[in-house]
Motif scaffolding. Structure first.
Motif, mmCIF file in Angstrom:
data_model
loop_
_atom_site.group_PDB
_atom_site.id
_atom_site.type_symbol
_atom_site.label_atom_id
_atom_site.label_comp_id
_atom_site.label_asym_id
_atom_site.label_seq_id
_atom_site.Cartn_x
_atom_site.Cartn_y
_atom_site.Cartn_z
ATOM 1 N N CYS A 151 2.934 3.734 -2.113
ATOM 2 C CA CYS A 151 3.032 5.039 -2.752
ATOM 3 C C CYS A 151 1.958 5.991 -2.239
ATOM 4 N N GLY A 152 2.124 7.252 -2.527
ATOM 5 C CA GLY A 152 1.147 8.273 -2.130
ATOM 6 C C GLY A 152 1.533 8.946 -0.826
ATOM 7 N N ASN A 166 5.039 8.963 -6.455
ATOM 8 C CA ASN A 166 3.724 9.113 -7.052
ATOM 9 C C ASN A 166 3.246 7.726 -7.469
ATOM 10 N N CYS A 167 1.991 7.394 -7.204
ATOM 11 C CA CYS A 167 1.522 6.051 -7.501
ATOM 12 C C CYS A 167 1.595 5.717 -8.991
ATOM 13 N N GLY A 212 1.060 -0.762 -2.987
ATOM 14 C CA GLY A 212 -0.121 -0.013 -3.422
ATOM 15 C C GLY A 212 -0.211 1.357 -2.767
ATOM 16 N N ARG A 213 -1.374 1.947 -2.973
ATOM 17 C CA ARG A 213 -1.577 3.316 -2.532
ATOM 18 C C ARG A 213 -1.922 3.370 -1.042
#
Ligand code: NAG
Ligand code: NAG
Ligand code: NAG
Ligand code: NAG
Ligand code: NAG
Ligand code: NAG
Ligand code: NAG
Ligand code: NAG
Ligand code: NAG
Length: 886
Positions: free
Chosen positions: A875-876, A882-883, A851-852
């Motif tokens: 991600c992020g 990029n998510c 996840g982010r």
């Protein structure tokens, strides 16, 4: 204890003694009085056998009993158990008190009693018997520090012959807990000359001042620490004979009452430990007889020193002692000090005086203490002319600059104490300097004294305290050093670069109590020390060889620190109650010691035990269970095996720091550890511990509250007690130790924080940390741990932990460093962690997190992507992906 007899009373006693020795006693002991004494004795416990002589027929020769020569009546009963204040810290030196939970009224059979002293015994908290008011001839009554409590009976007002009344406590031993409900009866004591009510609660006796004001002969009043109200006005000031008035420690907040300045006969005025709004009004000059003025610890609310003391007129010739310490005085030294021509002692330490050194010719001055201020400029060259009689000179802890040379100290031939520590000047005392030969204590720590070892020390045959710690010395210790003075008690040469071999034996220095040579380049093996040595610090040198068994026989040893040397072999088996009953610090870490931990180790007072970074093997010996006082147990970096025993958690109830890092411990972490209310630092990293992380660790109380630092003045007090410092009176002791001698052992451990090994010493009491990294732990991170709200460091890296990072992680608001890398954690990084505003080190790499990455708070201030590597579905920022792509 100030048992000051007034002149009249002294005279009386003198006549009494003379009459006893000059004439033969005609009568024996009166049978009725003998019975009274025996009945009194029967009500007491006498563990020290102090009344063992109370058996013969003639009671007049019993210990503590005196009869009148002419009449044969018992007139004096002196059972006081007084000891000098200096001995008070030493329990053993006090002879055993008499004990009892009542005082037999049979004592009243002594109808002619004039003198009764029961001080420093222990009457178990009973009230002062009202019948004492019936001894019609009593002149002297001393019940100080004798275990009495409750309201002082008004019947004592019947004692119209009483000249001396002492109900006080001793400063450091709260032993009476007395209260005066009303004080009108005091005015009936019309013969009273001496009154000491120190520590008696007078908060309810609002009439105390009027009552005392009626006593025509009163000459000494001690109302220190009485919680009293100080009336501002007194209509008619009687007190014509008052010489000593002690109103200290009452925390009075009003102004200084004007009636004080009408006490024309006053010689000694103690106003210390109050909070007077305005300090010494100029009217002080009206006290024409004042010799001692104590104003210590009167915080000046409005700040500043009274620069002018206009009306010094009279005290300028009389004042001998001015104590004005620890009172937040600011500014230059006021010039009026120079007009106090009779001054013998001037104590101004612990203030904020700035500007130049005190340069006022005070030709009678014996003691000058201006340490702990912020004076700048250089030391005046004419000290010897300004203060030719000085015996005690201390200007440590200032910002004095320049060079201190022989010229500065010339003419100070009477000096016994010299303290120049912690200034900015260079010490340029040449090799031919002849120091004041009577010096007993020489404190030059934190100074620019080196690089050569000062040769002039050799001339100081009377020196007993030599402190040259951190003095920039880089030299070989001269051969004469251990022979120049037979009186050495304390030697501190720590933190220099002193070379040379330790002597084989120092046994000839039989008074040696304290040796600190740590932080130098000493070689050789550990010397043989004199039998009374109490503190030995040899850490951080190049000392080699085995730990000699001779250390075992230092019965009084309280601290032993041999850490950071090159010691080899096994640790001798002699660190238990019978060898070292007082041992509290035992540090052998960072050597090359082998074998097991001694299987008998533990003395009842052992507080710090450090054996880390050696080659010790075997298991934790069961004897450690007896280390009930232990607060730090550091066995890290060894080869200790077995498991962490449950008994450890059940016995070492005072444990605060438990460091077992880098060993070969296996098995479960005992959940009982959660019961240890003081535990703040747990470091089990790099072992083979398995099982789950016990949720009970969430009970660790000390991790839930802000830590407190307690300054340990005990060591310094003990040392103070043994070393005779001239000119130090009892009230100064606490300042003395905090000011002059910062000595003792500072507990310290290495902690891995934010990926680095950091040594914690001063700040160790503030550290809260759990490190269980690099073990075989499995299961989930218990949510209970999220209630340890003061945790600063949490490291579970390199285990097999599964499940999610607890959602409540954001509750660990003090967290600075979090490492959960190399586990099998899954799920998202909780967004609550945005709240961790102190988080400056984070590692979540090599898990299955997804996840982010939360975008906010400290996450934005941690731009290194590697802290998330090895989590394929994260991600992020700061990762490149990029998510939306996932
Ligand atoms: C006080 O003294 C008087 C005589 O001076 C005596 O009669 C009385 O009993 C005494 N009171 C007490 C409580 O001792
Ligand atoms: C007052 O009494 C206390 C306790 O006995 C003592 O420490 C102190 O020195 C006394 N004050 C004076 C001025 O003698
Ligand atoms: C004070 O003394 C008077 C007479 O000597 C007596 O009547 C009175 O009871 C005494 N007061 C106290 C409180 O002892
Ligand atoms: C002053 O002392 C005397 C006894 O010497 C006493 O009679 C008188 O009441 C006292 N004055 C005041 C105002 O207390
Ligand atoms: C101090 O003494 C002077 C003169 O001797 C007098 O006028 C003044 O009132 C006195 N001050 C106090 C506070 O007693
Ligand atoms: C002492 O310090 C003051 C400022 O605190 C400075 O003005 C003065 O020059 C200093 N004096 C010396 C001799 O360094
Ligand atoms: C005095 O010196 C200390 C340390 O040397 C320094 O921290 C402090 O600021 C100085 N104070 C003044 C008033 O110069
Ligand atoms: C100590 O902890 C254990 C396990 O957490 C618990 O069962 C036990 O009751 C505790 N003992 C005490 C004395 O608190
Ligand atoms: C009677 C009284 O005031 N006792 C106090 C003396 O000082 C200690 C320490 O400040 C207090 O705890 C006592 O209450």
């Amino acid at each position: 204890m100030a048992a000051k007899l007034t002149e009249a009373l002294l005279l009386y006693l003198l006549c009494f003694i003379l009459s006893v020795s000059n004439s033969l006693r005609i009568y024996g002991c009166k049978e009725g009085e003998r019975k009274a004494l025996l009945n009194f004795k029967a009500g007491l416990k006498d563990p020290g056998g102090r009344l063992s002589s109370w058996i013969d027929q003639d009671c007049c020769i019993w210990r503590g009993v005196q009869c009148d020569d002419q009449t044969g009546h018992v007139v004096q009963l002196d059972l006081g158990n007084k000891i000098p204040l200096h001995d008070m810290f030493q329990y053993g030196r006090r002879s055993q008190p008499l004990k009892g939970d009542h005082i037999n009224p049979a004592l009243l059979g002594l109808k002619h009693l004039q003198y009764l002293d029961l001080s420093m015994n222990f009457f178990g908290g009973i009230q002062i018997p009202a019948f004492l008011g019936s001894f019609q001839q009593l002149r002297y009554l001393d019940l100080s520090c004798a275990g009495f409590s409750g309201v002082v009976p008004h019947q004592l007002g019947n004692l119209s012959s009483l000249q001396y009344l002492d109900l006080s406590n001793v400063f450091y031993l709260p032993c009476n807990h007395l209260q005066l409900a009303r004080s009108h009866w005091l005015s009936n004591l019309s013969s009273l000359q001496y009154l000491n009510l120190n520590f008696v609660d007078l908060s309810k006796a609002s009439d105390w001042l009027e009552s005392l004001n009626t006593l025509p002969l009163i000459s000494e009043i001690n109302l220190s620490n009485c919680t009293l109200e100080l009336p501002l006005s007194l209509a008619h000031v009687n007190f014509t004979k008052l010489k000593v008035l002690d109103l200290s420690r009452n925390y009075v907040h009003s102004g200084v009452p004007p009636w004080l300045f009408k006490l024309r006969s006053l010689e000694n005025l103690d106003l210390s430990d109050n909070a007077f709004k305005e300090l010494i009004p100029s009217a002080i000059g009206n006290l024409t007889s004042l010799r001692v003025l104590n104003l210590a610890n009167n915080r000046v609310l409005e700040g500043g020193v009274p620069l002018s003391l206009k009306n010094l007129c009279c005290i300028k010739d009389s004042l001998e002692t001015l104590n004005w310490i620890s009172s937040e005085l600011k500014g230059h030294f006021p010039n009026w000090l120079g007009r106090l021509k009779s001054l013998k002692m001037l104590n101004l330490y612990y203030n904020s005086f700035y500007g130049p050194f005190l340069q006022l010719g005070l030709h009678s001055l014996k003691k000058l203490d201006i340490s702990r201020n912020t004076l700048n400029g250089s030391v005046p060259v004419n000290l010897g002319q300004l203060y030719p009689k000085l015996e005690f000179l201390d200007f440590a802890y200032n910002n004095l600059t320049g060079v201190l040379t022989e010229a500065h100290l010339a003419g100070l031939a009477k000096l016994q104490h010299l303290g120049i520590s912690a200034n900015e000047f260079w010490v340029g005392l040449g090799s031919s300097w002849v120091p004041p030969l009577g010096l007993k204590t020489l404190l030059m720590f934190d100074s620019k004294l080196g690089p050569g070892f000062p040769p002039w020390i050799q001339k100081l045959e009377n020196l007993s305290v030599a402190d040259f710690s951190n003095a920039g010395i880089s030299d070989t210790l001269p051969d004469w050093f251990w022979n120049f003075s037979k009186n050495l008690q304390l030697v501190r040469l720590s933190n220099n670069d002193i070379k040379g071999k330790l002597p084989v034996s120092l046994e000839h220095l039989s008074g040696l109590l304290y040796v600190d040579l740590s932080g130098n380049s000493f070689q050789g093996s550990v010397s043989q020390f004199p039998a009374n040595l109490e503190y030995l610090f040899l850490s951080s040198n190049k000392i080699a060889g085995r730990i000699p068994e001779t250390l075992c026989y230092l019965k009084k040893l309280a601290a032993l620190d041999l850490s950071k040397n090159q010691l080899i072999g096994e640790i001798p088996e002699c660190w238990n109650h019978s060898f070292q009953p007082r041992l509290s610090t035992f540090d052998l870490s960072d050597n090359q010691l082998s074998g097991g931990i001694p299987t008998t180790i533990c003395s009842p007072s052992l507080t710090y035990l450090h054996l880390s970074n050696n080659n010790l093997s075997g298991e934790l010996p069961l004897s450690l269970r007896n280390c009930r006082a232990l607060t730090t147990l550091d066995l890290g970096q060894n080869k200790i095996g077995g498991s962490i025993p449950t008994w450890l958690a059940n016995s070492l109830l005072n444990l605060e720091v438990l460091r077992l890092r880098y060993n070969i411990l296996a098995g479960d972490i005992p959940p009982e550890l959660g019961n240890l209310t003081g535990l703040r630092v747990i470091d089990f990293a790099y072992n083979y511990l398995s099982g789950t992380i016990p949720y009970n660790l969430g009970n660790l109380r000390a991790m839930k509250f802000a830590p407190k630092i307690f300054y340990n003045t005990k060591v310094a007090l003990e040392i103070y007690d043994k070393i005779s410092f001239d000119f130090v009176d009892s009230m100064e002791i606490l300042y003395m130790v905090s000011n002059k001698l910062l000595i003792g052992y500072m507990d310290n451990v290495y902690v891995n924080l934010k990926g680095r090994d950091v040594q914690y010493d001063k700040l160790l009491p503030l550290l809260i940390s759990i490190d269980l990294s690099r073990n075989e732990l499995s299961g989930e991170i218990p949510e209970e741990l999220m209630y340890l709200s003061y945790l600063q460091n949490l490291n579970f890296a390199g285990n097999h932990l599964t499940g999610r990072i607890p959602e409540k992680m954001g509750m660990l608001l003090k967290l600075e460093s979090l490492d959960l890398s190399n586990n099998d954690l899954s799920g998202a990084i909780p967004t609550t962690m945005i709240m961790l505003s102190f988080l400056s080190h984070l590692n979540l790499s090599y898990n299955n997190l997804s996840g982010r990455i939360p975008q906010g708070g400290q996450f934005l201030a941690l731009p290194d992507p590697s802290i998330y590597f090895g989590n394929y579905f994260l991600c992020g920022f700061p990762l490149d992906n990029n998510c939306e792509d996932i």
